[in-house]
Design an enzyme around this catalytic site. Sequence first.
Site, short mmCIF file in Angstrom:
data_model
loop_
_atom_site.label_atom_id
_atom_site.label_comp_id
_atom_site.label_asym_id
_atom_site.label_seq_id
_atom_site.Cartn_x
_atom_site.Cartn_y
_atom_site.Cartn_z
N CYS A 25 -29.46 13.23 5.43
CA CYS A 25 -28.70 13.50 6.65
C CYS A 25 -29.06 12.52 7.75
CB CYS A 25 -28.93 14.94 7.10
SG CYS A 25 -30.66 15.37 7.35
N GLU A 63 -29.44 22.80 10.29
CA GLU A 63 -29.64 21.36 10.24
C GLU A 63 -28.58 20.85 9.29
OE1 GLU A 63 -29.98 17.99 9.29
OE2 GLU A 63 -31.72 18.43 8.05
#
Length: 452
Positions: free
Chosen positions: A261, A227
């Site tokens: 993110c 990720e």
Amino acid sequence: MIQSINPYTQKVVFEVKEFDSKEIENAIDKADEQFKNWKTVSFAERSKLMKAAAVELRTFSQHYASIITSEMGKPITQALAEVEKCAALCDYYAEHAVNQLADKPIETEAHKSYVSYEPIGVVLAIMPWNYPFWQVMRFAVPALMVGNTGILKHASNVMKCAESIEQVFAKAGFPEGCFTNLPIGSKMVESIIRNPKVKAVTLTGSETAGRSVAAIAGSEIKKTVLELGGSNALVVFADCNLEQTVKTCVEARFQNAGQSCIAGKRLLVEASITEEFTKAFLGAVGNLKAGDPLVTKTTIGTMAREDLAEELQKQLDATLSDGATLLLGGQRDKAFFEPTVVTDVTKEMSIFKEEIFGPVIGITTFENEEEAVELANSSPFGLGVTIFTENFEKATKLIPKFDDGAVFVNELVKSDQRLPFGGTKNSGYGRELSTDGIQEFVNKKTVYIKKN
């Protein structure tokens, strides 16, 4: 010693002795040995312990939240929300793991055929500082419910958080070796991945770190889930609910000082409402309250480290040099960076084409739906996108045109334990959370039984 420095006070708040190679090897051995027992423990017992972890988090939420805030500067109200989210995650998998991992029958000519989902062993997690509890727990909770054991290499500036998470599981009653924190630096990671007792790796972090970890794990034929970064677009159409859209865009960009993110990092606004939207957006950003992150009224804290703020300044300066216009903010004081809004941003500029990990956002205009989609997809990242419109027929038509791992309509992109989470392109691969996440680190075993 590894030190944590409070980014608001610049004082050392925690330090821990770094493990040497022998201590690391012993910890991995203990995790591997515990796996042999833990994989045989019933789902009922695992669920009981996981619910106890949720109780521990909620009972001492103020304590854990204050550790988050002191180590990486997150406003205390947001840190408390992070702790609660972790507790909800524990409850979710305690209740649903048994069904998510139930044998899957498949009809064939056999007397009986099915897929079973079995644990694989010790899983290494390499985790970042921006959500220092949540990022770890969203790996650890499903991994432990599967029957795997976990070892953690956390970011060096949040080692007290790392130690505290290990204590959460210990206090809940998990056997020693189920979850182990390794206080180490990055230089020790390769040898851990190559240890034959470590069966898989999950990483949340930068694109550079992801490439390195994937290469090492790939050479050992070990599975990874990555990720990585994101550059989410906030696509604002003229037919949006302007007031609610402004509110959501401010939260999407400036929560956690923009250090996420999945934060909205590129603001794409339909040209016909750009002036009206920008005026309202600037007013809302200007109302953010900076200050001591331990004070509840603070809504924008410092960045986690001064060097991160320095890097953000370079990206902003490069964008302004290329012709963008500064509308608000732009000043830095050590680790604090003012909430900043820039306009006249093109897709060749730094804050459009790179990941911006801090409280800065650029506004780019578009004329029609096709241009909006093209701009949103003009990124090497593909984590998520939000579109704002009251025309749900249009939204439904546009959703398949976006390259990202998630499309949200009239809501900021966020992780939810009930939904799979992950990206495309340079944002990584694999999924966390929901059924997809708990089935990442399992042996999907095919069983075929024939009657003679």
